[in-house]
Design a protein around this motif. Structure first.
Motif, PDB file in Angstrom:
ATOM      1  N   SER A  38      -1.236 -11.194   1.715  1.00 23.84           N
ATOM      2  CA  SER A  38      -0.860 -12.121   0.643  1.00 23.84           C
ATOM      3  C   SER A  38      -1.856 -13.269   0.643  1.00 23.84           C
ATOM      4  O   SER A  38      -2.104 -13.891   1.682  1.00 23.84           O
ATOM      5  N   VAL A  40      -3.284 -17.014  -0.268  1.00 23.44           N
ATOM      6  CA  VAL A  40      -2.768 -18.367  -0.503  1.00 23.44           C
ATOM      7  C   VAL A  40      -3.814 -19.134  -1.310  1.00 23.44           C
ATOM      8  O   VAL A  40      -4.915 -19.395  -0.823  1.00 23.44           O
ATOM      9  N   HIS A  63       3.223 -17.014  -3.763  1.00 22.32           N
ATOM     10  CA  HIS A  63       1.909 -16.365  -3.781  1.00 22.32           C
ATOM     11  C   HIS A  63       1.783 -15.305  -4.868  1.00 22.32           C
ATOM     12  O   HIS A  63       2.568 -14.355  -4.933  1.00 22.32           O
ATOM     13  N   CYS A 100       4.528 -12.931  -0.769  1.00 19.44           N
ATOM     14  CA  CYS A 100       4.706 -13.297   0.640  1.00 19.44           C
ATOM     15  C   CYS A 100       5.994 -12.685   1.192  1.00 19.44           C
ATOM     16  O   CYS A 100       6.926 -13.375   1.632  1.00 19.44           O
ATOM     17  N   ILE A 303       2.621 -13.734   8.896  1.00 20.34           N
ATOM     18  CA  ILE A 303       3.561 -14.277   7.931  1.00 20.34           C
ATOM     19  C   ILE A 303       4.377 -15.432   8.505  1.00 20.34           C
ATOM     20  O   ILE A 303       4.743 -16.363   7.786  1.00 20.34           O
ATOM     21  N   THR A 306       3.004 -19.043   7.724  1.00 13.03           N
ATOM     22  CA  THR A 306       2.698 -19.353   6.330  1.00 13.03           C
ATOM     23  C   THR A 306       2.602 -20.854   6.086  1.00 13.03           C
ATOM     24  O   THR A 306       1.751 -21.315   5.301  1.00 13.03           O
ATOM     25  N   ILE A 324      -2.483 -14.279   4.376  1.00 13.09           N
ATOM     26  CA  ILE A 324      -1.322 -13.993   5.212  1.00 13.09           C
ATOM     27  C   ILE A 324      -1.270 -12.495   5.454  1.00 13.09           C
ATOM     28  O   ILE A 324      -1.335 -11.688   4.517  1.00 13.09           O
ATOM     29  N   ILE A 326       1.048  -9.523   6.375  1.00 11.29           N
ATOM     30  CA  ILE A 326       2.498  -9.261   6.356  1.00 11.29           C
ATOM     31  C   ILE A 326       2.899  -8.314   7.493  1.00 11.29           C
ATOM     32  O   ILE A 326       2.264  -7.299   7.696  1.00 11.29           O
TER      33      ILE A 326
END
Length: 326
Positions: A38, A40, A63, A100, A303, A306, A324, A326
């Motif tokens: 993900s 940012v 996100h 996210c 994650i 975050t 990120i 996951i």
């Protein structure tokens, strides 16, 4: 599914919540993506902080950018897409459920095939930074033989714009604010790099263009750079701008620009429609497949961290994208 969400806007450590939420269902025309990464972006942290206005939903998974694998398809979607690697755009734009989290259910066209030569980390950079750069460079067609000026060439968008410009056959001039950022822009392949904080940047840009004016500007700071832009842009040239933070309400020299035939193209990548979006997705993937685009991932965090990722983006202390895992 593991998720990050917030129920009120504010500081990252005050409002971001880590926990489990229900796995989304897949509707007609949608795909379920198992999210691997993900991205940012500044827009994500501004929305979480409340700078974009009040929340539209009781809670939000943040996100817009991400990458992963299609695990389910809804009615009306080709079953052959199952197992396809994809990158995601607009995951959280006017939507409650962003990237996210372990899964996201989105309209199938928002999950774009991710070339095999592109990592999931890189895939999470494509929806906003790379797409913003691509549209700024190619919104009016091919740029073969043109001279392109990219302001903020060390930024996430700027670095991609340099690479798309070179891939498209343009001479590329980039401006930066430090020697460190100049090195970063150099790795993207700019023909000329100008530190606008030293000397006369207008003269330096014109010299770099061989004594000519530039054809197109991909502009990160429209208001702050407007005076210089009018001095370096050719008659009939284009300013494609996606930001004006330092001078959000600039005074426009209308007649100077009108009599020079300048086209001002203001755009927000989230708002592209139809053929505009199709062009961006196609060109981004073609550039990836050709090996013309490299990616600057500054930090990859799990994650659970975050909030730290949001703080890094807000601080601006790192050059490159924050991802990120996951």
């Amino acid at each position: 599914m593991r998720s990050i969400w917030y129920e009120a806007t504010g500081h990252a450590r005050d409002v971001l919540i880590s926990g489990d939420r229900d796995k989304p269902t897949v509707g007609s025309g949608e795909v379920l993506v198992g999210v691997k990464t993900s991205g940012v972006n500044p827009s994500d942290v501004k929305t979480r902080a409340g700078a974009r206005g009040p929340m539209a939903f009781p809670f939000c998974i943040p996100h817009s950018d991400g990458a992963g694998v299609i695990e389910e398809v809804g009615p009306g979607v080709d079953a052959n897409r199952l197992g396809e690697r994809v990158w995601i755009w607009n995951g959280a734009w006017k939507r409650q459920f962003g990237t996210c989290a372990e899964y996201i259910s989105i309209p199938h066209e928002m999950a774009v095939p991710l070339p095999e030569n592109t990592s999931y980390e890189a895939g999470a950079c494509l929806g906003v930074p790379a797409s913003t750069a691509c549209y700024g460079v190619f919104a009016d067609g091919d740029i073969e033989g043109q001279t392109l000026l990219v302001t903020g060439g060390a930024g996430a968008v700027g670095r991609y714009a340099i690479q798309f410009g070179k891939w498209g056959g343009a001479k590329v001039i980039a401006t930066v604010s430090s020697d460190e950022k100049a090195e970063h822009a150099k790795t993207a392949g700019a023909d000329h790099i100008i530190n606008y904080k030293s000397g006369d940047p207008v003269r330096a840009i014109l010299d770099a263009a061989g004594g000519q004016h530039v054809d197109r500007i991909v502009e990160v700071e429209f208001g702050g750079n407007l005076n210089a832009s009018n001095q370096v842009l050719r008659s009939g040239g284009v300013i494609a701008t996606y930001g004006s933070t330092a001078e959000p309400t600039p005074t426009l020299p209308f007649y100077d620009m009108m009599f020079n035939g300048i086209t001002l193209k203001m755009y927000l990548i989230y708002l592209l429609k139809g053929s505009q979006r199709e062009m961006v997705c196609r060109r981004v993937n073609e550039a990836l497949l050709s090996g013309a685009v490299s990616h600057k991932v500054a930090e990859v965090l799990p994650i659970e961290e975050t909030a730290s990722a949001h703080e890094i983006v807000e601080s601006g202390r790192l050059i490159g994208n924050v991802i990120i895992e996951i």
